[in-house]
Structure formats: C-alpha cells, structure tokens
Design a protein around this motif. Sequence first.
Motif, mmCIF file in Angstrom:
data_model
loop_
_atom_site.group_PDB
_atom_site.id
_atom_site.type_symbol
_atom_site.label_atom_id
_atom_site.label_comp_id
_atom_site.label_asym_id
_atom_site.label_seq_id
_atom_site.Cartn_x
_atom_site.Cartn_y
_atom_site.Cartn_z
ATOM 1 N N LYS A 258 0.825 -1.209 0.000
ATOM 2 C CA LYS A 258 0.000 0.000 0.000
ATOM 3 C C LYS A 258 0.860 1.259 0.000
ATOM 4 O O LYS A 258 0.561 2.247 -0.697
ATOM 5 N N LEU B 164 2.081 1.755 -3.465
ATOM 6 C CA LEU B 164 1.079 2.308 -4.383
ATOM 7 C C LEU B 164 0.865 3.798 -4.157
ATOM 8 O O LEU B 164 0.462 4.514 -5.076
ATOM 9 N N THR C 248 -7.380 -1.964 -4.569
ATOM 10 C CA THR C 248 -7.182 -0.766 -5.385
ATOM 11 C C THR C 248 -8.042 -0.900 -6.631
ATOM 12 O O THR C 248 -8.894 -1.786 -6.737
ATOM 13 N N SER D 158 -2.609 3.498 -11.947
ATOM 14 C CA SER D 158 -2.706 2.042 -11.832
ATOM 15 C C SER D 158 -1.383 1.317 -12.080
ATOM 16 O O SER D 158 -1.350 0.106 -12.207
#
Length: 524
Positions: free
Chosen positions: A25, A28, A71, A34
């Motif tokens: 996480k 990201l 996500t 993406s």
Amino acid sequence: MALPRLSPMPWGLLVLTGVYFVVGKLGLILGFSSSTAVWPPAGIALAAPLLLGYRVWPALFVGSFLVNVTTEGSVWTSLGIASGNTLAGLLGAFLVTRFAGGRNVFGRARDIFAFAALAGFLSTAVSATIGATCLSLAGFASWDRFGALWLTRWLGSAAGVLVVAPALIIWGVDRTLRLTGARAMELALLLGSVAVVGLAVFGGLGSAWVRDYPLEFLCIPLLILAAFRFGLREAATCVVLLSVIATWGTLRGAGPFVWDTQNESLLLLQAFMGTIAMMTLLLAAVVAERGRAEEALARAASIVEFSDDAIIAKTLDGMIVSWNAGAERLYGYSAREVVGRWPIALIIPHEHWDELSMILERLKRGERVDHYETGYETVQMTRDGRRIDVSVTLSPIRDPGGQIVGVSSIARDITHRKRAEAAVRERDALRFVASLAAAAAHEINNPLAVVVGQAQLLAEEVDAARRRRIEEILEATRRIQAAVDQLKRINRLELMDAPQPVPEMLDLEKSSSESYRPRGSTPT
C-alpha cells in the motif's frame, strides 16, 4: 543481541502477509495511473523465500492479491498480478540459490553481479510481463502504452529487488547487534548525515539556487563511508534510507531527477538508485572480502612465524626470502642476517649441494618433485658448525599465473629421533646376541659335561704325572663351565650411557691374563 526469527508456520505466514500488504500500500502511494512506479514488495517477495523457504509462497500470493484487489482493478486482474509477483519472487530465489550462493549472496562481489542479473533484471521481467498483460487485457491500460507500462513496472520491481531485498536478506542472515556505545553513536551520526544530505539533494532543503544543480553525487561519499567503516548491513540500510527520501522528494517535484512527467522522473530515479545500490553493495563486499583475506593471511603468518619447525622460502636461485622464528632457533641465524643476503646453501653441507641444485633446476624447468614434496631426510648445518639430522618437505611457490617462482621448505630437527632409532637398533642387536649366547651355552654345556666325566674317569686310570695334566684340563673345563653358567643367566639387556664393569669370567682381557693361564701352559 539477536533479533527474533520469524516462524514460517502458521503465525509467521500471517505476519508476512500483513507486512507485504502494508508495504504494498505504501508503494502504491508512490505510484500513479494504476502502475507501480516504485514497488518495494518485490524485495520482500525475493527475500522471504531465501530466508524462510519456498513454503512462504501462500503469504506472498495473498498479500499481493489483497494489495491489488483493494485498489482499482478486478478480482481476475488481481489474481493474475499476484501470481506474477509471487512467481517472480520464487524464480529469483531459485536462481540466486542455484547460481549465486543463496542467502550468502552478498559475501562475494561476483555473486552480487549474478544477483543483479538473475534476481534484479531477469526474474522481475516475469512479474512485469504478467502484470502489464493483465492490466491491458482487462482494459485498465491501453495496448499502445504496453511498452511504457512494462518498463515502468519492470524498473519498479528491479529497484525494489536491488534496494530493499539486500537489506532484508543481510539483516535476516545476521541479526546480531554488536554495537558499543561509541559505535552506536557513530552509526546514528552516519544515518543522520544520509538523511540530511538526502533531504538537501532530493527534498528541496536549502536555497532555491541549490535546487537547480545536480548534486546527487554528494550522496556517494556517505555510502562509501558506510561500506568501509561498518559493512554490508549498515551500507544496505543507508541505501534504503536514501531511496525513501529520494522517492519522496522526487514525487514532490524536488531533486535532480525531476523531468517533464512524473513517470520519467521516477524512472530516472530508479535507475540512479539501482546503480547506487549495486555500487555500494559491491564496495562493501570487496571490503569484506579483503578483511577476510587479511585475517586469513594474518593467521597463516602467525602459524608460520610461531611454528616450531623451520619454515624457509627461497627463490629458484636459492636466495633466502623468508626465515621464521623456528629457523632462527634451529640454525642459529637471525632473519635479519640471512633474508636477502645469503643463499640457502648457507646451511647445506658441501656434499649435499648437488642435491639442492638438482631440486632447484627441476623446479625452474617446471618439472615435478613429488619425492621431495612428500618429505625426505638429510643433514644440515647450524651456525656453530654442528651437523643436525632434519626431515625436509619442499613445496613450490607459484605466482597468480601459476608459474613456479620459488620454493618453500619445512625442516624439522630429527636428531633425537635418529639417536633413538640407533639405540633401538643396538638394543635389538644385543637382544639377538643374548639369545644367541643362551642358545650357545645350552649347546656347549652338553658336550662339556661329557668331557668332564671322561676326564675324571681317565684320571683314575693313569699315573700321578698324567693325573696333573688331567687336573689342568678339568680346571680349564670348570672355567668354561662357569662362563657357560654366566651366559645361561642372561635374561635382560639394557643400554647404558656409560660402560658398566664386566664380570671377570666374561672379561676377555682378564680371562686371557697370566692369573687365569693354566699352570705349565705357554702363551700363544
């Protein structure tokens, strides 16, 4: 103090899944559109199988799946990406174990090169290919951007492997903290310096004109210091700290790698951090290898110097180039007197010079001297002119190219052993003589008894004049009989340092003297 070990089953798998999810996480957060421009979990996916075994793959798969499914993306794309990430980690661990030393990969520089090629670039291409394909098939990315998406994911995973995995593996292999108070303070200052320099270069810390200059080279001296002063663990930790600061600053639009787009900026940063990580690890490995080599040389030198044997090295011309303390004690010459000044012929007697010359000539021609390498016995001379028996073993000295450039000899004083061997031989000879004397005594005793008996009978049959002669014969036979009795009583022989008195009956000189000569006999 050692850090706790993670148990692979079952709570360890849950902990590993949670760690992968949290780090994923955070990765990201440093991504966009993406795509994972920075992917630290790739380092976890490689380090976990190396440290804990391949059975941790379910934790890696579940953690990667949870990261992606929470996500933007479908269940199917998340399953595909999780499969690719897990497969890449397992493949990288297998290749590193098979070809680069496994968990000890960072112990040698050549294994680090193999680690970078196999785990950093080859195995991560698997996860990048599967991930980019899944996203493109699901419509989350256009096929026109497949190459850029693949490159971004590949470099992100490679950066995670090269930056994060080394720190995890090194700390996982050696979790013992050996820091004194002063050492801990020095390490804290080093980490603080890395943070300050990282913020100055990548975080926009400082005046506006400083931010416009490419100052990334300022990070290199601190990493070199970490490699030389501390070692692999601390150097890898500094690389991770610098990477976090550099990524954070670049995403904020600060630092020397800010380019037209954020994707280009992160790609440039990843290439820089991967290069810096490899350079630091290689340097730390070289320093560690040199330290191990120096320790091995010190141990070998200590063994040679304090050996009781005389260990001497000389050139193929016979010039002495090394002379240990054992040689000083054995031959009486100090190293300062002989090294570089005298040939080995100094301690070789004249009659053995041909033997030495033959050995050196054969070595010069590159021929084998197996007989002398296994050891031989000879005679050598000390400073005071004494000749000593020594056992010598010769071994060729080779240069890095394999050419013979000298000879090493190990000599041991065997004078006492030679004396003991001579004493054993003498003892065995005396034992043989003793057994022979006892056997002879038994053989002499029987015919002697016959002679005595016949002489006594004959004495009764002759006149007085002839009887005197028979009595002289009987007196001589009694002396022979006494000597035979002495021989029969020999049951032990001992070697004495000084000669011991011999019984008169066995003393040849006394037994042949006038006092033992029969009356009426004439000397011969």
